[in-house]
Motif scaffolding. Structure first.
Motif, mmCIF file in Angstrom:
data_model
loop_
_atom_site.group_PDB
_atom_site.id
_atom_site.type_symbol
_atom_site.label_atom_id
_atom_site.label_comp_id
_atom_site.label_asym_id
_atom_site.label_seq_id
_atom_site.Cartn_x
_atom_site.Cartn_y
_atom_site.Cartn_z
ATOM 1 N N GLU A 1 3.240 -11.287 2.501
ATOM 2 C CA GLU A 1 3.022 -10.168 3.517
ATOM 3 C C GLU A 1 3.597 -8.984 2.884
ATOM 4 O O GLU A 1 2.909 -7.649 3.075
ATOM 5 C CB GLU A 1 3.656 -10.509 4.722
ATOM 6 N N PHE A 2 4.685 -8.619 2.425
ATOM 7 C CA PHE A 2 5.085 -7.528 1.702
ATOM 8 C C PHE A 2 4.131 -7.141 0.471
ATOM 9 O O PHE A 2 3.823 -5.768 0.536
ATOM 10 C CB PHE A 2 6.451 -7.718 1.097
ATOM 11 N N GLN A 3 3.745 -7.753 -0.159
ATOM 12 C CA GLN A 3 2.790 -7.639 -1.212
ATOM 13 C C GLN A 3 1.460 -7.028 -0.615
ATOM 14 O O GLN A 3 0.938 -5.744 -1.182
ATOM 15 C CB GLN A 3 2.447 -8.522 -2.159
ATOM 16 N N SER A 4 1.070 -7.642 0.381
ATOM 17 C CA SER A 4 -0.339 -7.080 1.043
ATOM 18 C C SER A 4 0.017 -5.890 1.723
ATOM 19 O O SER A 4 -0.747 -4.855 1.548
ATOM 20 C CB SER A 4 -0.746 -7.967 1.990
ATOM 21 N N PHE A 5 1.215 -5.804 2.199
ATOM 22 C CA PHE A 5 1.510 -4.395 3.042
ATOM 23 C C PHE A 5 1.732 -3.166 1.956
ATOM 24 O O PHE A 5 0.970 -2.048 2.201
ATOM 25 C CB PHE A 5 2.844 -4.588 3.643
ATOM 26 N N ALA A 6 2.223 -3.279 0.624
ATOM 27 C CA ALA A 6 2.296 -2.452 -0.301
ATOM 28 C C ALA A 6 0.906 -1.871 -0.878
ATOM 29 O O ALA A 6 0.931 -0.854 -1.050
ATOM 30 C CB ALA A 6 3.269 -2.938 -1.387
ATOM 31 N N ALA A 7 0.044 -2.987 -1.054
ATOM 32 C CA ALA A 7 -1.176 -2.817 -1.666
ATOM 33 C C ALA A 7 -1.960 -1.871 -0.518
ATOM 34 O O ALA A 7 -2.541 -0.739 -1.034
ATOM 35 C CB ALA A 7 -1.914 -4.047 -1.949
ATOM 36 N N VAL A 8 -2.081 -2.117 0.580
ATOM 37 C CA VAL A 8 -2.629 -1.003 1.597
ATOM 38 C C VAL A 8 -1.868 0.342 1.609
ATOM 39 O O VAL A 8 -2.573 1.174 1.654
ATOM 40 C CB VAL A 8 -2.552 -1.982 2.901
ATOM 41 N N PHE A 9 -0.420 0.462 1.718
ATOM 42 C CA PHE A 9 0.131 1.399 1.514
ATOM 43 C C PHE A 9 -0.210 2.506 0.409
ATOM 44 O O PHE A 9 -0.556 3.513 0.831
ATOM 45 C CB PHE A 9 1.754 1.175 1.433
ATOM 46 N N GLN A 10 -0.211 1.692 -0.781
ATOM 47 C CA GLN A 10 -0.483 2.513 -1.898
ATOM 48 C C GLN A 10 -1.969 3.061 -1.989
ATOM 49 O O GLN A 10 -2.446 4.294 -2.275
ATOM 50 C CB GLN A 10 -0.404 1.832 -3.290
ATOM 51 N N SER A 11 -2.941 2.144 -1.389
ATOM 52 C CA SER A 11 -4.373 2.733 -1.331
ATOM 53 C C SER A 11 -4.433 3.899 -0.345
ATOM 54 O O SER A 11 -4.989 4.880 -0.496
ATOM 55 C CB SER A 11 -5.098 1.564 -0.626
ATOM 56 N N LEU A 12 -3.831 3.740 0.800
ATOM 57 C CA LEU A 12 -3.855 4.915 1.903
ATOM 58 C C LEU A 12 -3.259 6.091 1.146
ATOM 59 O O LEU A 12 -3.610 7.162 1.494
ATOM 60 C CB LEU A 12 -3.290 4.344 3.102
ATOM 61 N N ASN A 13 -2.032 5.898 0.504
ATOM 62 C CA ASN A 13 -1.592 7.284 0.246
ATOM 63 C C ASN A 13 -2.523 7.898 -0.981
ATOM 64 O O ASN A 13 -2.591 9.194 -1.112
ATOM 65 C CB ASN A 13 -0.345 6.719 -0.639
ATOM 66 N N ARG A 14 -3.364 7.109 -1.804
ATOM 67 C CA ARG A 14 -4.170 7.599 -2.683
ATOM 68 C C ARG A 14 -5.237 8.266 -2.129
ATOM 69 O O ARG A 14 -5.671 9.498 -2.403
ATOM 70 C CB ARG A 14 -4.717 6.756 -3.733
#
Length: 617
Positions: free
Chosen positions: A454-467
């Motif tokens: 779940e953390f890996q999925s959260f981190a991937a969305v976080f980085q995508s939104l930040n970009r």
């Protein structure tokens, strides 16, 4: 042989020989002054002379009909005495004429020279039964009054429409004559249109103004619908500086609410589009005036209407059935094809306006864990192309070959767009609203106890939104290059603020533990409240969501001041990051919110919340 006479019961005879006590005789015997034996339910004399009704006794469990009539006669005689001799008696009830203001207004309308206020002739007569409430008030605390003028029920047009401000008079069965004079209509419309885009107005302003001022009755098909005109008049009064107009605001709101609820089933050819526009205007108005639940209700209605009308499928490249709004007398209500590029553009912009309204209210009025995306729920695919500035449609910038498919999803996965699509001021605003909403939604899903996957999925969305946020930020026109007199400046300022707020929402959950996230939040908060050095008051009215964004920035400074105090960290005075610098930024933000508090109840509420948060540290 003579029969033996029966012996008389001595006790009974003695009882009957005694005179009846007062109250045991029936009312008929008392009136006729004859002896009554008191037998119930029918006494002896009444049994010998039958009548339709049973005997009435004054000592029964309830008052007799005769007694009630006697008391009524006594009460009326006493009241008659009071009225005939007012100086000799003390009246128990003071009568008044509840329609005296109505009669006075009729006399004044017949004799305009007797008016004390010259502006009172600016309003056409309305029904004395207008749905106004002397006890209701808007959160801004203004004192509301009705138009309080007369209706002319004998002049209803054949189409059922009520009067226009141009010499025609008619009435509505509910509201009477509803339009002010022609001059006041011009005033209300011109008060509103310069700021219309900030409150969700997506129609072509030139066409709207021309149609509004046509010398035709209220509700005529060539003019905007009743609901739309009523909503615009409401905003025009709200934005005015005239006490006379402000005093009519509550009445205008009631009428706008009533027409918006019924116009969708009416005969107006643009009933769907105009009702959608009215719902958006009412939602923003109610949000601005602090009526949050009602604002959410009208925003939800706008979302439902936009989806039912198929506005999310305009120019779709996928197979999509003809939308139907509903049934009226077994006849489906559907949209006619757009007549030209401008009308098609109004529908496109209408959908994106509804989407942004929905996201604004969701973030402003819902807790972080409840932020959701109704318009992007599974099964709801948005194919409508990105909006253009309304003048671009008449210039042909929406090419006939443009088709849409998964517009928002393609943006979120960073699929390149074709040509000018997605580059307009309104498109940038819509993208910023989507990113702001997504950031708030993601932050509400964070918990420290996420499982590794779940953390890996959260981190991937976080980085995508930040970009995506950073990419959008770099594509915006810098605030320093803006001309405050340009009508698009307000929208660009809002887009910058939404982008900064999206960064804060995304990074705030890690700002206490991660120095990089903390700096992202502080930088975005400073940018949001700096306005590139120009005076924000010179820009004019901004979308009501701006106060929520400024609150977000103020909370960043409050949180950082609280953190510094808890750590007893000493910074050189007046340097960036010091408590002095943070306090100065916070005061600046509170001063900006204070300007909003003078304009709306929402601003007062937001300023109060910041003051409460600051006093708690």
């Amino acid at each position: 042989m003579i029969a033996e006479q029966p012996k008389t019961n001595t006790a009974a005879s003695k009882a009957m020989a005694k005179p009846l006590k007062r109250g045991r005789a029936c009312m008929t015997c008392r009136i006729l002054k004859i002896k009554c034996d008191g037998v119930r339910p029918i006494c002896g004399p009444c049994r010998k002379n039958p009548k339709e009704e049973e005997c009435e006794f004054s000592d029964g469990p309830t008052r007799s009909r005769t007694k009630v009539l006697e008391e009524t006669v006594s009460r009326l005689e006493a009241r008659l005495q009071e009225l005939e001799h007012p100086d000799e008696t003390t009246p128990s009830v003071t009568l008044h004429d509840p329609y005296s203001p109505y009669h006075d207004s009729r006399q004044l309308s017949k004799h305009p020279s007797t008016l004390l206020m010259p502006d009172s002739r600016l309003f056409t007569p309305l029904s004395p039964f207008s749905p106004t409430s002397a006890t209701s008030s808007l959160p801004s605390g203004r004192q509301w009054t009705s138009f309080g003028l007369e209706a002319k029920s004998d002049s209803v047009t054949s189409s059922g429409s009520s009067s226009s401000p141009h010499g025609h008079h008619a009435s509505s069965p509910f509201l009477g004559e509803e339009e002010p004079s022609f001059g006041i209509i011009q005033n209300l419309v011109d008060n509103f249109l310069p700021h219309a885009s900030e409150f969700g107005f997506f129609l072509n302003t030139n066409r709207f103004r021309h149609a509004t001022l046509l010398p035709l009755p209220f509700g005529h098909h060539s003019r905007p619908s009743r609901s739309l005109l009523s909503a615009v008049y409401l905003w025009g009064a709200h934005l005015s500086q005239s006490e006379l107009l402000l005093a009519q605001e509550h009445t205008l709101m009631i009428r706008a609410l009533q027409h918006t609820a019924t116009d969708i089933m009416g005969p107006h050819p643009d009933a769907v589009l105009h009702t959608l526009q009215a719902e958006v205007l009412l939602a923003y108005y109610l949000f601005q005036t602090g009526r949050f639940l009602e604002a959410k209700t009208h925003a939800a209605t706008a979302v439902s209407l936009a989806l039912a009308a198929g506005f999310h499928k305009i120019r779709t490249s996928n197979l999509h059935p003809q939308p139907m709004i509903g049934l009226s007398s077994e006849t489906p209500i559907s949209l006619h094809p757009p007549h030209d590029n401008i009308e098609e553009g109004e529908r496109i912009n209408g959908f994106w306006t509804v989407l942004m309204l929905h996201k604004y209210l969701t973030i402003a009025l819902e807790p972080p864990t409840s932020v959701c995306g109704t318009l992007e729920a599974p099964g709801t695919q948005i194919d409508t192309p990105w909006p253009l500035d309304i003048t671009n449609y008449s210039e042909g910038l929406l090419h006939p070959d443009v088709r849409g498919s998964n517009t928002i999803r393609n943006f979120l996965v960073n699929i390149p767009e074709q040509g000018y699509q997605g580059q307009s001021v309104l498109a940038m605003n819509a993208k910023a609203a989507i990113l702001f909403h997504r950031s708030a939604q993601l932050s509400g899903q964070w918990t420290p106890n996420l499982q590794p996957r779940e953390f890996q999925s959260f981190a991937a969305v976080f980085q995508s939104l930040n970009r995506l946020i950073e990419t959008l930020r770099h594509s915006l026109t810098p605030l320093a290059q803006l001309d405050v007199k340009n009508p698009y400046t307000r929208t660009i300022v809002l887009t910058h603020a939404l982008t900064d707020a999206a960064t804060i929402k995304l990074h705030s959950i890690f700002s206490y533990s991660d120095s990089s996230s903390k700096q992202h939040c502080l930088t975005s908060a400073r940018n949001m409240l700096a306005f590139a050095g120009f005076n924000i008051q010179d820009v004019g009215y901004l979308n009501p969501i701006i106060g929520t964004l400024w609150m977000t920035a103020c909370h960043v400074f409050i949180d950082e001041i609280s953190r510094l105090r808890s750590m007893h960290t000493a910074w050189p005075p007046n340097t960036e990051g010091s408590e002095d610098e943070l306090m100065e930024r916070l005061r600046s933000g509170m001063a900006v919110l204070n300007t909003l508090s003078d304009e709306s109840s929402l601003g007062k509420y937001q300023l109060t919340k910041i003051q409460e948060a600051f006093s708690a540290i």
